[in-house]
Design a protein around this motif. Sequence first.
Motif, PDB file in Angstrom:
ATOM      1  N   HIS A   1      -5.802 -24.505 -41.285  1.00  0.00           N
ATOM      2  CA  HIS A   1      -6.073 -23.110 -40.914  1.00  0.00           C
ATOM      3  C   HIS A   1      -7.274 -23.042 -39.966  1.00  0.00           C
ATOM      4  O   HIS A   1      -7.258 -22.309 -38.971  1.00  0.00           O
ATOM      5  CB  HIS A   1      -6.369 -22.268 -42.160  1.00  0.00           C
ATOM      6  N   TYR A   2      -8.300 -23.811 -40.305  1.00  0.00           N
ATOM      7  CA  TYR A   2      -9.522 -23.818 -39.495  1.00  0.00           C
ATOM      8  C   TYR A   2      -9.234 -24.338 -38.089  1.00  0.00           C
ATOM      9  O   TYR A   2      -9.670 -23.751 -37.090  1.00  0.00           O
ATOM     10  CB  TYR A   2     -10.578 -24.683 -40.178  1.00  0.00           C
ATOM     11  N   ALA A   3      -8.492 -25.433 -38.012  1.00  0.00           N
ATOM     12  CA  ALA A   3      -8.185 -26.031 -36.712  1.00  0.00           C
ATOM     13  C   ALA A   3      -7.354 -25.089 -35.851  1.00  0.00           C
ATOM     14  O   ALA A   3      -7.607 -24.930 -34.651  1.00  0.00           O
ATOM     15  CB  ALA A   3      -7.457 -27.360 -36.906  1.00  0.00           C
ATOM     16  N   VAL A   4      -6.358 -24.457 -36.453  1.00  0.00           N
ATOM     17  CA  VAL A   4      -5.501 -23.533 -35.701  1.00  0.00           C
ATOM     18  C   VAL A   4      -6.306 -22.339 -35.194  1.00  0.00           C
ATOM     19  O   VAL A   4      -6.094 -21.856 -34.080  1.00  0.00           O
ATOM     20  CB  VAL A   4      -4.323 -23.060 -36.580  1.00  0.00           C
ATOM     21  N   ALA A   5      -7.257 -21.890 -35.988  1.00  0.00           N
ATOM     22  CA  ALA A   5      -8.040 -20.713 -35.612  1.00  0.00           C
ATOM     23  C   ALA A   5      -9.099 -21.014 -34.559  1.00  0.00           C
ATOM     24  O   ALA A   5      -9.337 -20.194 -33.660  1.00  0.00           O
ATOM     25  CB  ALA A   5      -8.706 -20.116 -36.852  1.00  0.00           C
ATOM     26  N   TYR A   6      -9.722 -22.205 -34.635  1.00  0.00           N
ATOM     27  CA  TYR A   6     -10.933 -22.414 -33.843  1.00  0.00           C
ATOM     28  C   TYR A   6     -10.931 -23.647 -32.939  1.00  0.00           C
ATOM     29  O   TYR A   6     -11.822 -23.773 -32.097  1.00  0.00           O
ATOM     30  CB  TYR A   6     -12.148 -22.510 -34.781  1.00  0.00           C
TER      31      TYR A   6
ATOM     32  N   ASP B   1      -9.093 -26.845 -30.401  1.00  0.00           N
ATOM     33  CA  ASP B   1      -8.119 -27.082 -29.343  1.00  0.00           C
ATOM     34  C   ASP B   1      -6.775 -27.470 -29.957  1.00  0.00           C
ATOM     35  O   ASP B   1      -6.721 -28.084 -31.029  1.00  0.00           O
ATOM     36  CB  ASP B   1      -8.635 -28.207 -28.439  1.00  0.00           C
ATOM     37  N   SER B   2      -5.690 -27.108 -29.277  1.00  0.00           N
ATOM     38  CA  SER B   2      -4.356 -27.395 -29.810  1.00  0.00           C
ATOM     39  C   SER B   2      -4.133 -28.893 -30.005  1.00  0.00           C
ATOM     40  O   SER B   2      -3.378 -29.311 -30.889  1.00  0.00           O
ATOM     41  CB  SER B   2      -3.282 -26.821 -28.880  1.00  0.00           C
TER      42      SER B   2
ATOM     43  N   LEU C   1     -14.156 -31.169 -37.293  1.00  0.00           N
ATOM     44  CA  LEU C   1     -13.142 -30.525 -36.458  1.00  0.00           C
ATOM     45  C   LEU C   1     -13.784 -29.837 -35.259  1.00  0.00           C
ATOM     46  O   LEU C   1     -13.241 -29.869 -34.149  1.00  0.00           O
ATOM     47  CB  LEU C   1     -12.346 -29.517 -37.287  1.00  0.00           C
ATOM     48  N   ASP C   2     -14.939 -29.224 -35.473  1.00  0.00           N
ATOM     49  CA  ASP C   2     -15.662 -28.602 -34.357  1.00  0.00           C
ATOM     50  C   ASP C   2     -16.026 -29.633 -33.295  1.00  0.00           C
ATOM     51  O   ASP C   2     -16.120 -29.313 -32.103  1.00  0.00           O
ATOM     52  CB  ASP C   2     -16.941 -27.919 -34.857  1.00  0.00           C
ATOM     53  N   SER C   3     -16.229 -30.870 -33.745  1.00  0.00           N
ATOM     54  CA  SER C   3     -16.587 -31.958 -32.822  1.00  0.00           C
ATOM     55  C   SER C   3     -15.361 -32.701 -32.299  1.00  0.00           C
ATOM     56  O   SER C   3     -15.504 -33.744 -31.643  1.00  0.00           O
ATOM     57  CB  SER C   3     -17.521 -32.951 -33.532  1.00  0.00           C
ATOM     58  N   ASP C   4     -14.171 -32.193 -32.619  1.00  0.00           N
ATOM     59  CA  ASP C   4     -12.915 -32.823 -32.184  1.00  0.00           C
ATOM     60  C   ASP C   4     -12.778 -34.246 -32.714  1.00  0.00           C
ATOM     61  O   ASP C   4     -12.179 -35.111 -32.061  1.00  0.00           O
ATOM     62  CB  ASP C   4     -12.808 -32.836 -30.650  1.00  0.00           C
ATOM     63  N   ASP C   5     -13.314 -34.487 -33.899  1.00  0.00           N
ATOM     64  CA  ASP C   5     -13.334 -35.844 -34.449  1.00  0.00           C
ATOM     65  C   ASP C   5     -12.389 -35.937 -35.650  1.00  0.00           C
ATOM     66  O   ASP C   5     -12.809 -35.841 -36.809  1.00  0.00           O
ATOM     67  CB  ASP C   5     -14.763 -36.213 -34.860  1.00  0.00           C
TER      68      ASP C   5
ATOM     69  N   LYS D   1     -17.569 -28.158 -45.512  1.00  0.00           N
ATOM     70  CA  LYS D   1     -18.330 -27.885 -44.286  1.00  0.00           C
ATOM     71  C   LYS D   1     -18.374 -29.111 -43.381  1.00  0.00           C
ATOM     72  O   LYS D   1     -18.307 -28.994 -42.153  1.00  0.00           O
ATOM     73  CB  LYS D   1     -19.753 -27.441 -44.636  1.00  0.00           C
ATOM     74  N   ARG D   2     -18.477 -30.285 -43.984  1.00  0.00           N
ATOM     75  CA  ARG D   2     -18.502 -31.517 -43.187  1.00  0.00           C
ATOM     76  C   ARG D   2     -17.172 -31.710 -42.464  1.00  0.00           C
ATOM     77  O   ARG D   2     -17.144 -32.139 -41.303  1.00  0.00           O
ATOM     78  CB  ARG D   2     -18.811 -32.717 -44.084  1.00  0.00           C
ATOM     79  N   ILE D   3     -16.081 -31.384 -43.138  1.00  0.00           N
ATOM     80  CA  ILE D   3     -14.764 -31.475 -42.503  1.00  0.00           C
ATOM     81  C   ILE D   3     -14.658 -30.478 -41.353  1.00  0.00           C
ATOM     82  O   ILE D   3     -14.176 -30.804 -40.263  1.00  0.00           O
ATOM     83  CB  ILE D   3     -13.646 -31.237 -43.542  1.00  0.00           C
ATOM     84  N   HIS D   4     -15.135 -29.266 -41.577  1.00  0.00           N
ATOM     85  CA  HIS D   4     -15.101 -28.247 -40.524  1.00  0.00           C
ATOM     86  C   HIS D   4     -15.958 -28.661 -39.329  1.00  0.00           C
ATOM     87  O   HIS D   4     -15.562 -28.470 -38.172  1.00  0.00           O
ATOM     88  CB  HIS D   4     -15.582 -26.904 -41.078  1.00  0.00           C
ATOM     89  N   ARG D   5     -17.128 -29.230 -39.608  1.00  0.00           N
ATOM     90  CA  ARG D   5     -17.992 -29.680 -38.508  1.00  0.00           C
ATOM     91  C   ARG D   5     -17.332 -30.818 -37.726  1.00  0.00           C
ATOM     92  O   ARG D   5     -17.466 -30.897 -36.500  1.00  0.00           O
ATOM     93  CB  ARG D   5     -19.355 -30.119 -39.046  1.00  0.00           C
TER      94      ARG D   5
END
Length: 258
Positions: A127-132, A134-135, A101-105, A95-99
Motif C-alpha cells: 500500500h505504501y509503495a503504491v501510494a508514494y 515509483d512504479s 521504500l522511500d530510498s528505492d531500496d 518505519k524502517r521498511i517504509h524508509r
Amino acid sequence: MLINSLLFLQRHLFYILDRVAIDDVPIILSIANLCGRLCGKLLDKCIEIVVMSELDVVTLEKALPSEIVKQVEEARATLGLQALESSGYPGKHVKRIHRALDSDDVELVRMLLKEGQTSLDDAYALHYAVAYCDSKITSELLDLGLADINYRNQRGYTVLHIAAMRREPTLIVSLLTKGASPADLTLDGRKAVQISKRLTRSVDYYRTTDEGKASPKERLCIEILEQAERRDPLVGEASVSLAMAGDDLRGLVTFKRP
C-alpha cells in the motif's frame, strides 16, 4: 484584492468541505494553512474533521506539515482517541521498511523481512509503495511474491483502490496482472473504477486526442479498470483471469501512449 480573494476561497472551500471525500480534506487543510490567519476558521474546521477521521498517521505525515500532524495527535489524545491513533501508527520495524521504500531500496526491504519482525502485509508495504513510490519499486516489491495483492489496510482499501487514487496507469496494470481484483469494494461501497471516475474531470475524460498521441492518464486508468471488470465481473472473487490477461492490458497502455 488579495484579501478578498482569500476570503472568497475560504467561503468556497467551506461550502464544499462537507461534500468532499475524507482523503481530500488534507489538501484543503494544507491550502488553509498556507493562507494563514485569513483562513483560520477553515483551518480549524479541517483539523476538527481530520481529528475525528480514520486517516492514519502515515497518511497525515505525508500530506501535512509536521506541526499540523502534532496538533492532530494532541487533539486525538485529549479526546481519548488513542486507540484510533495507535492503530495507524507504525512500529519501528515498519518505519524502517517504509524508509527503505522511500530510498528505492527493495533489497534492504528483503533483508528487513528476514529479521522476521513483520511481514509485507503487516507493514502495509505494498500500500505504501503504491501510494508514494515509483512504479518500478512497486513492481520489484510485487516480484518478491510475499504480499497478498488483495490485502486491505486499516481503512479497508486494497492496493488497487490506492492505485486508482494515484491515477497512474502503469501501477494499475502491474497490480491487475498480478491478480488484483477490480471488483473489490471499499468500506463505503466503491470499486477502483468508481474511485478513478470520481477523481477525473469530465473535460479530461472526454478530451479528444490526435491519432498516435497519448490519452489523458485519468481516462486511461478508467479504460483499463473497465476492461478489467469486463474480464472479472464477479464481486468478491479473486481476479485469476486478469493475471492471464496481462498482455492485453499492457497493450492498452502501450497503444495509448506515444
